[in-house]
Write a protein that holds these residues in place. Structure first.
Motif, PDB file in Angstrom:
ATOM      1  N   UNK A   1      -0.113  11.662 -10.173  1.00 30.33           N
ATOM      2  CA  UNK A   1      -0.436  13.081  -9.997  1.00 30.33           C
ATOM      3  C   UNK A   1       0.582  13.964 -10.714  1.00 30.33           C
TER       4      UNK A   1
ATOM      5  N   UNK B   1      -2.152   4.702   4.644  1.00 30.49           N
ATOM      6  CA  UNK B   1      -1.792   4.329   3.281  1.00 30.49           C
ATOM      7  C   UNK B   1      -2.871   3.441   2.664  1.00 30.49           C
TER       8      UNK B   1
ATOM      9  N   UNK C   1      -5.301   5.773   1.375  1.00 30.38           N
ATOM     10  CA  UNK C   1      -4.775   6.353   0.147  1.00 30.38           C
ATOM     11  C   UNK C   1      -5.053   5.428  -1.055  1.00 30.38           C
ATOM     12  N   UNK C   2      -4.933   4.130  -0.831  1.00 27.67           N
ATOM     13  CA  UNK C   2      -5.237   3.170  -1.901  1.00 27.67           C
ATOM     14  C   UNK C   2      -6.725   3.255  -2.277  1.00 27.67           C
TER      15      UNK C   2
ATOM     16  N   UNK D   1      -8.681  -6.438 -11.723  1.00 25.65           N
ATOM     17  CA  UNK D   1      -8.073  -6.441 -10.401  1.00 25.65           C
ATOM     18  C   UNK D   1      -9.146  -6.439  -9.307  1.00 25.65           C
TER      19      UNK D   1
ATOM     20  N   UNK E   1      -0.299   0.038 -13.483  1.00 30.74           N
ATOM     21  CA  UNK E   1      -0.942   1.133 -12.747  1.00 30.74           C
ATOM     22  C   UNK E   1      -0.664   2.491 -13.375  1.00 30.74           C
TER      23      UNK E   1
ATOM     24  N   UNK F   1       1.601   1.787  -3.473  1.00 32.45           N
ATOM     25  CA  UNK F   1       0.420   2.355  -4.110  1.00 32.45           C
ATOM     26  C   UNK F   1       0.351   3.875  -3.920  1.00 32.45           C
ATOM     27  N   UNK F   2       0.728   4.322  -2.733  1.00 29.88           N
ATOM     28  CA  UNK F   2       0.758   5.762  -2.466  1.00 29.88           C
ATOM     29  C   UNK F   2       1.796   6.443  -3.366  1.00 29.88           C
TER      30      UNK F   2
ATOM     31  N   UNK G   1      -7.307   6.200  -4.326  1.00 29.62           N
ATOM     32  CA  UNK G   1      -6.823   5.958  -5.689  1.00 29.62           C
ATOM     33  C   UNK G   1      -7.918   5.246  -6.484  1.00 29.62           C
TER      34      UNK G   1
ATOM     35  N   UNK H   1       0.458   6.760  -6.745  1.00 29.15           N
ATOM     36  CA  UNK H   1      -0.505   7.859  -6.796  1.00 29.15           C
ATOM     37  C   UNK H   1       0.239   9.189  -7.009  1.00 29.15           C
ATOM     38  N   UNK H   2       1.331   9.370  -6.290  1.00 27.81           N
ATOM     39  CA  UNK H   2       2.109  10.602  -6.476  1.00 27.81           C
ATOM     40  C   UNK H   2       2.650  10.698  -7.899  1.00 27.81           C
TER      41      UNK H   2
ATOM     42  N   UNK I   1       0.825  -1.205   0.000  1.00 31.79           N
ATOM     43  CA  UNK I   1       0.000   0.000   0.000  1.00 31.79           C
ATOM     44  C   UNK I   1       0.860   1.257   0.000  1.00 31.79           C
ATOM     45  N   UNK I   2       2.047   1.168   0.579  1.00 30.40           N
ATOM     46  CA  UNK I   2       2.952   2.328   0.473  1.00 30.40           C
ATOM     47  C   UNK I   2       3.399   2.531  -0.976  1.00 30.40           C
TER      48      UNK I   2
ATOM     49  N   UNK J   1      -7.754  -2.474 -14.149  1.00 30.21           N
ATOM     50  CA  UNK J   1      -8.345  -2.123 -12.851  1.00 30.21           C
ATOM     51  C   UNK J   1      -9.597  -2.943 -12.566  1.00 30.21           C
TER      52      UNK J   1
END
Lengths: 494, 494
Positions: free
Chosen positions: A134, B123, B126-127, A393, A199, A126-127, B130, A130-131, A123-124, A390
């Motif tokens: 962005x 986190x 955060x997922x 998934x 992703x 994934x963060x 997303x 996300x950045x 999940x980190x 997605x």
């Protein structure tokens, strides 16, 4: 998604030498034009160790006019950089409008390697992604063109490549302890890379995956891709047609995954009947177990016209209690379906717990028939790869078993089947003018199928390729695969 | 970001009754037009408990033609729903093209409440966000209009509201144990909601935050917002001007945050001199400590023309060793800056460890002067709110102290200062025709400032409002604030 970059693509020296002068001329002309444009070009060259990133970048530098571009190799951050937020180093290096910036080791490097080394969890990661999305979105919204190339190597090739480099005293310095460590982590690295690439392969900034084993092949592919993307971007910003016949996904000396299938595989009648009985019995039992254990299954059948999807589906369903499955025929959408997002009509048929849904053609129509026939615009089908990944998934995360089959036949076999159908009264209706029309677009479909496999075959839901020139062979392979995957998923019976 | 929804907005019954018939007529006419359009409208009504979600939805149902819309209240998932992936329930309910779907409790509810209850960490949240952004992006790419409204209540108001509901036997059933539990978690809930709202307030689907204390005010605001957004979407899809003069962020009976400031606050000369000496000394020491501890500081000064930014900055810098700070004057961008993303020129001046950068005007120009003067298109400045929030988050995550000040004066004070400057030879050059032109757009700027504060004042980096009609008061308040924040961040001296 890397299968397509493991086929052993190479390019003869003579062919390479023939194509390079033209490519270089075109690149330089385009770069001149770019100088007057109001957007920057950001080229990311990433990939596995030994994939030839350095070589490709050196060649790009040779081919392009160095006055209007800059190359950035990001390794360990400097003191200056460490004292700022982590994206500062990328921001300061961004090319201005009209210029090209080439990045080796970009905002992708740290998230991937930190995940491989276990410094961050999923999940980190994934963060971090996300950045990244962005950041790229922000640049693209501002007009930037981002071209992302990933150089891939098979495990054995990577090993060999590193050994070669090490043996030669001229190049042994290039092989670090870190590289050797990475080799051990190959499988993990590639799995994480696949997650990262799917992703971040958005419609607006897709990845190009290139086989890196042969530098002539990889550099020419990257060079042509860069040329094509910049040209396309200039035209689209000038308001010219956005449909420029797709990205040149693998356009040089194209070796197709489909061509690697052995279509001579067959099964004799006796063998077929025995195995059919065996696997149908097994499937019947497994589906009942799945029902008890409340595990759902989705089977997707795609393939050429007359590849035998219907027959294979019937051999599957005849083994299952009719209350346990549904077959969804995907034809033209109903009015109601057409009034929704294209995925809506597939979402609605997701099976309840313990049931089976079989899609006879599916959401992949978006990137096959809709792409080839022009029913969807390029920007629509381009973004649907990540929408589909997605979507699948979400199914997998819910614990659904999802298998997708591509039934492959060759062009001659198709013609024979068309003709045979025309001879049989109750099959005649299955052959129409449309079928012959589609057949004429065989090559366009082949490009679409290859790109579909490259962009949507993930570890979690790989494309299962079925050699289907022999119907018996195909049916048994499908039944067997379904049984094996079900068996692997279900709790064993007590 | 909720400050703007805590001002006690109300609407008189007479005013409400006067406006409603027109709104209803417009909504019905628009709905008819929508029926022929090729996109669906998805309205999400979320917010704090007791914020009046139910009442607002009932009114929307009353005002709109029920034949062409549907309302979905998502609570606990049904058996049917639990057996499918979690987004299945939302997919099945999506409105078709030309129709409106109203959602109370949407894909936002679970992630927020799971985070509040600690079932997931930051986190994981955060997922989830997303996934939400992917879902909304997918719908928007397909043409959908998503309108997201958040009904907010101050803590005390929520408490009062629940008490009232509970006391009345007619409504006491509405107050559940869960609501009471939520009340205890108010602070956490609001903090998490702020994170969720800023992360998902993208340029293409921004949140509208509405004060929910007065149902007349909130329902009319939501109704007008819905009307405006649908109209705007139809026009933009018809290729008509995309600049429709901004979203009506809070357009009814607009109470401005700026108007709540007490501009009569002042400081006499003696007091001022004493405090100036005191805080400048303190600041000098704190900046030296920050330098030793390698903690960087960024101060942002925004405010009306002639609000006293320059004077305040000088009183701050005169306390600091010149080697420790830089003042960045933000005027028209240089050629090089104009050739990059608008944030580039601010990224480049991020201070090294232990240093101070002061921005005299800043990246907020994008949503102030560029918005009001039309230098940026609406879609550009709309998306920049989230770009700015992400940017500031990256600074904060790196451990930088970031303070942003808005220096507020009233219109009369400004005129006096303009005139005074014209009298002083060495200040004359500071007043130009431009200043008077900007002054004419005071009301437009006020709307822009209010929306800027609403969309970018986060808990991590709140806007610090400075009453600046009295220069002495303003300067001391700024110095004092900087000292306090620095002191709170730094390790105490041993």
């Amino acid at each position: 998604m890397f299968e397509i970059a493991e086929l052993g693509h190479t390019l003869k020296k003579s062919e390479y030498n023939e194509q390079i002068p033209e490519l270089r001329t075109q690149l330089l002309l385009l770069q001149q034009q770019l100088g007057t444009c109001d957007f920057p070009v950001i080229i990311l060259i990433s990939g596995v160790d030994g994939g030839g990133k350095g070589q490709v970048i050196n060649l790009l530098n040779e081919w392009l006019d160095a006055r209007y571009m800059e190359t950035f190799a990001f390794d360990e951050p400097s003191d200056e950089e460490k004292e700022r937020p982590k994206y500062w180093r990328y921001w300061r290096s961004l090319p201005p409008k009209g210029r090209i910036g080439i990045y080796v080791g970009s905002w992708y490097s740290d998230p991937i390697s930190h995940r491989v080394y276990g410094d961050i969890d999923d999940s980190q990661l994934s963060v971090e992604l996300k950045h990244i999305n962005e950041m790229e979105q922000l640049l693209i919204n501002d007009g930037a063109l981002i071209i992302k190339c990933w150089l891939h190597l098979k495990k054995e090739t990577q090993k060999k490549r590193l050994k070669e480099l090490e043996k030669d005293p001229e190049t042994s310095w290039q092989v670090t302890e870190r590289d050797k460590k990475h080799l051990k982590l190959y499988d993990e690295f590639v799995e994480i890379a696949e997650n990262v690439l799917t992703t971040t392969s958005t419609g607006i900034s897709p990845w190009l995956v290139v086989e890196g084993a042969d530098i002539r092949y990889s550099s020419l592919t990257v060079g042509q891709h860069v040329l094509h993307r910049i040209r396309q971007h200039i035209e689209s910003r000038n308001g010219k047609s956005e449909n420029i016949n797709g990205l040149p996904f693998v356009n040089i000396n194209q070796q197709s995954l489909l061509d690697t299938l052995d279509l001579s595989l067959e099964l004799d009648k006796k063998d077929y009947n025995d195995q059919l009985l065996h696997y149908q019995g097994k499937l019947n039992k497994l589906v009942r177990m799945a029902r008890e254990q409340k595990r759902s299954t989705i089977l997707v059948f795609e393939g050429w016209d007359a590849a035998g999807k219907g027959g294979a589906i019937r051999r599957t369903t005849s083994a299952i209690d009719a209350r346990s499955y549904r077959v969804i025929q995907t034809a033209a959408p109903t009015d109601e379906e057409a009034a929704h997002h294209y995925l809506w009509r597939f979402w609605r048929h997701i099976p309840r717990a313990g049931k089976v849904t079989i899609y006879d053609r599916s959401w992949y129509g978006r990137v096959l028939v809709e792409r080839v026939e022009g029913f969807a615009q390029e920007k629509e089908w381009m973004r649907s790869y990540s929408e589909i990944v997605n979507f699948e998934e979400a199914l997998i995360e819910h614990g659904i078993l999802l298998l997708k089959f591509w039934l492959h036949i060759d062009k001659d076999e198709q013609l024979e089947r068309f003709k045979a159908r025309e001879q049989i009264s109750y099959k005649k209706h299955k052959i129409t003018e449309d079928d012959y029309r589609n057949r004429e677009k065989w090559d366009d479909y082949k490009i679409a199928v290859n790109e579909m496999i490259a962009r949507t075959s993930t570890r979690a839901v790989p494309w299962l390729m079925i050699e289907a020139n022999d119907k018996r062979y195909a049916r048994i392979k499908i039944l067997k695969t379904v049984c094996e995957k079900l068996e692997a998923m279900l709790e064993p019976e007590k």
